[in-house]
Design a protein around this motif. Structure first.
Motif, PDB file in Angstrom:
ATOM      1  N   LYS A  11       0.855  -1.197   0.000  1.00  0.00           N
ATOM      2  CA  LYS A  11       0.000   0.000   0.000  1.00  0.00           C
ATOM      3  C   LYS A  11       0.886   1.240   0.000  1.00  0.00           C
ATOM      4  O   LYS A  11       2.058   1.192   0.384  1.00  0.00           O
ATOM      5  N   GLU A  12       0.303   2.341  -0.454  1.00  0.00           N
ATOM      6  CA  GLU A  12       1.069   3.578  -0.543  1.00  0.00           C
ATOM      7  C   GLU A  12       1.495   4.043   0.833  1.00  0.00           C
ATOM      8  O   GLU A  12       0.825   3.759   1.828  1.00  0.00           O
ATOM      9  N   ARG A  13       2.622   4.735   0.857  1.00  0.00           N
ATOM     10  CA  ARG A  13       3.112   5.285   2.116  1.00  0.00           C
ATOM     11  C   ARG A  13       2.146   6.342   2.603  1.00  0.00           C
ATOM     12  O   ARG A  13       1.552   7.076   1.802  1.00  0.00           O
ATOM     13  N   LYS A  14       1.944   6.402   3.881  1.00  0.00           N
ATOM     14  CA  LYS A  14       1.070   7.428   4.453  1.00  0.00           C
ATOM     15  C   LYS A  14       1.926   8.658   4.684  1.00  0.00           C
ATOM     16  O   LYS A  14       2.867   8.634   5.472  1.00  0.00           O
ATOM     17  N   LEU A  15       1.607   9.731   3.990  1.00  0.00           N
ATOM     18  CA  LEU A  15       2.407  10.948   4.083  1.00  0.00           C
ATOM     19  C   LEU A  15       2.052  11.758   5.326  1.00  0.00           C
ATOM     20  O   LEU A  15       2.944  12.166   6.072  1.00  0.00           O
ATOM     21  N   THR A  16       0.775  11.986   5.560  1.00  0.00           N
ATOM     22  CA  THR A  16       0.328  12.759   6.721  1.00  0.00           C
ATOM     23  C   THR A  16      -1.017  12.237   7.197  1.00  0.00           C
ATOM     24  O   THR A  16      -1.706  11.529   6.458  1.00  0.00           O
ATOM     25  N   GLU A  17      -1.381  12.624   8.400  1.00  0.00           N
ATOM     26  CA  GLU A  17      -2.703  12.269   8.927  1.00  0.00           C
ATOM     27  C   GLU A  17      -3.782  13.066   8.196  1.00  0.00           C
ATOM     28  O   GLU A  17      -4.798  12.532   7.791  1.00  0.00           O
ATOM     29  N   LYS A  18      -3.522  14.361   8.022  1.00  0.00           N
ATOM     30  CA  LYS A  18      -4.456  15.246   7.324  1.00  0.00           C
ATOM     31  C   LYS A  18      -3.867  15.571   5.957  1.00  0.00           C
ATOM     32  O   LYS A  18      -2.699  15.318   5.706  1.00  0.00           O
ATOM     33  N   GLY A  38       2.062  10.344   9.737  1.00  0.00           N
ATOM     34  CA  GLY A  38       2.579   9.746   8.506  1.00  0.00           C
ATOM     35  C   GLY A  38       3.765   8.828   8.745  1.00  0.00           C
ATOM     36  O   GLY A  38       4.183   8.617   9.882  1.00  0.00           O
ATOM     37  N   GLU A  39       4.281   8.288   7.661  1.00  0.00           N
ATOM     38  CA  GLU A  39       5.447   7.399   7.710  1.00  0.00           C
ATOM     39  C   GLU A  39       6.669   8.119   7.151  1.00  0.00           C
ATOM     40  O   GLU A  39       6.564   8.818   6.144  1.00  0.00           O
ATOM     41  N   ALA A  41       8.400   3.441   5.762  1.00  0.00           N
ATOM     42  CA  ALA A  41       7.646   2.946   4.606  1.00  0.00           C
ATOM     43  C   ALA A  41       8.499   1.979   3.781  1.00  0.00           C
ATOM     44  O   ALA A  41       8.017   0.931   3.348  1.00  0.00           O
ATOM     45  N   GLN A  42       9.773   2.327   3.591  1.00  0.00           N
ATOM     46  CA  GLN A  42      10.672   1.464   2.825  1.00  0.00           C
ATOM     47  C   GLN A  42      10.823   0.103   3.498  1.00  0.00           C
ATOM     48  O   GLN A  42      10.771  -0.938   2.825  1.00  0.00           O
ATOM     49  N   GLN A  43      11.005   0.091   4.802  1.00  0.00           N
ATOM     50  CA  GLN A  43      11.152  -1.184   5.522  1.00  0.00           C
ATOM     51  C   GLN A  43       9.922  -2.066   5.320  1.00  0.00           C
ATOM     52  O   GLN A  43      10.044  -3.266   5.096  1.00  0.00           O
ATOM     53  N   ARG A  44       8.753  -1.457   5.380  1.00  0.00           N
ATOM     54  CA  ARG A  44       7.507  -2.208   5.173  1.00  0.00           C
ATOM     55  C   ARG A  44       7.456  -2.797   3.772  1.00  0.00           C
ATOM     56  O   ARG A  44       7.161  -3.977   3.573  1.00  0.00           O
ATOM     57  N   GLY A  45       7.743  -1.968   2.766  1.00  0.00           N
ATOM     58  CA  GLY A  45       7.693  -2.424   1.386  1.00  0.00           C
ATOM     59  C   GLY A  45       8.753  -3.464   1.055  1.00  0.00           C
ATOM     60  O   GLY A  45       8.483  -4.438   0.341  1.00  0.00           O
ATOM     61  N   ASN A  62       5.196   6.086  -4.819  1.00  0.00           N
ATOM     62  CA  ASN A  62       6.151   6.373  -3.752  1.00  0.00           C
ATOM     63  C   ASN A  62       6.701   5.102  -3.132  1.00  0.00           C
ATOM     64  O   ASN A  62       7.914   4.953  -2.994  1.00  0.00           O
ATOM     65  N   ILE A  63       5.838   4.165  -2.763  1.00  0.00           N
ATOM     66  CA  ILE A  63       6.318   2.928  -2.138  1.00  0.00           C
ATOM     67  C   ILE A  63       7.135   2.103  -3.135  1.00  0.00           C
ATOM     68  O   ILE A  63       8.132   1.489  -2.766  1.00  0.00           O
ATOM     69  N   MET A  64       6.748   2.112  -4.398  1.00  0.00           N
ATOM     70  CA  MET A  64       7.504   1.377  -5.413  1.00  0.00           C
ATOM     71  C   MET A  64       8.935   1.907  -5.503  1.00  0.00           C
ATOM     72  O   MET A  64       9.889   1.128  -5.507  1.00  0.00           O
ATOM     73  N   VAL A  65       9.094   3.220  -5.550  1.00  0.00           N
ATOM     74  CA  VAL A  65      10.428   3.802  -5.666  1.00  0.00           C
ATOM     75  C   VAL A  65      11.224   3.586  -4.382  1.00  0.00           C
ATOM     76  O   VAL A  65      12.428   3.323  -4.435  1.00  0.00           O
ATOM     77  N   LEU A  66      10.577   3.649  -3.232  1.00  0.00           N
ATOM     78  CA  LEU A  66      11.281   3.370  -1.976  1.00  0.00           C
ATOM     79  C   LEU A  66      11.814   1.939  -1.965  1.00  0.00           C
ATOM     80  O   LEU A  66      12.940   1.690  -1.517  1.00  0.00           O
ATOM     81  N   ILE A  67      11.026   0.996  -2.457  1.00  0.00           N
ATOM     82  CA  ILE A  67      11.482  -0.401  -2.536  1.00  0.00           C
ATOM     83  C   ILE A  67      12.652  -0.506  -3.514  1.00  0.00           C
ATOM     84  O   ILE A  67      13.689  -1.107  -3.206  1.00  0.00           O
TER      85      ILE A  67
END
Length: 184
Positions: free
Chosen positions: A76-83, A106-107, A112-116, A139-144
């Motif tokens: 799933k996509e990284r969570k950037l912020t709560e709002k 957020g993450e 987020a990278q560790q999760r992905g 974002n998560i794809m590039v972090l991975i």
């Protein structure tokens, strides 16, 4: 050799509910093109983020190979912020400048990278020697990808298309090659 096809989701219609945001009309047309691009890649399994737009982008391919989309939370996509961020570009740049920085709720890039990466390594082990499609987010794809090769970073992310397809070839958990199958 294990091959992972990361598929960044197609264009979606904005809704405040991240999990239920559907593809737009253009996104639906592009999802059909994703199926067309990957139809001769001998895909064994189709996985996806739990977000509707990611699922919809790869579900045509799953139907084509006679299977269902398997949901993997780690993509799933990284969570950037709560709002909602006041300035999305500033918010995203800040987390890429400092991998440990995170906005409230957020993450960080690191988290987020560790999760992905954990999800990716599990997939590589579970489907060793297979061709795997993963419907995910930019974002998560590039972090991975950055974990396996540091040349994939913020500037790379900014150039992604929606959708986009990257073919990653692995020997065990060692990245051997990356090839773009979609985009300009």
């Amino acid at each position: 050799m294990t091959t992972v096809y990361f598929v960044r989701h197609a264009h979606s219609t904005y809704t405040p509910n991240e999990f239920k945001r559907p593809l737009s009309e253009k996104g639906e047309a592009d999802a059909k093109k994703v199926t067309h691009v990957l139809r001769f890649e001998n895909i064994d399994v189709v996985l996806s983020s739990p977000y509707l737009r990611a699922i919809q982008t790869v579900e045509g391919l799953a139907h084509l190979i006679g299977s269902k989309v398997e949901i993997e939370e780690g993509f799933k996509e990284r969570k950037l912020t709560e709002k909602s961020a006041e300035d999305f570009n500033e918010a995203i740049m800040k987390v890429w400048e400092d991998e440990t920085f995170f906005w409230e709720g957020g993450e960080s890039n690191l988290v987020a990278q560790q999760r992905g990466v954990e999800a990716t390594l599990q997939v590589l082990e579970r489907y060793k020697g297979k061709n795997i499609v993963i419907g995910t987010h930019g974002n998560i794809m590039v972090l991975i990808m950055n974990y396996f090769d540091s040349k994939y970073h913020f500037d790379f992310w900014k150039k992604l298309d929606m959708p986009d397809i990257y073919k990653l070839s692995f020997e065990d958990d060692l990245l051997i090659n990356v090839e773009r199958l979609w985009g300009k």
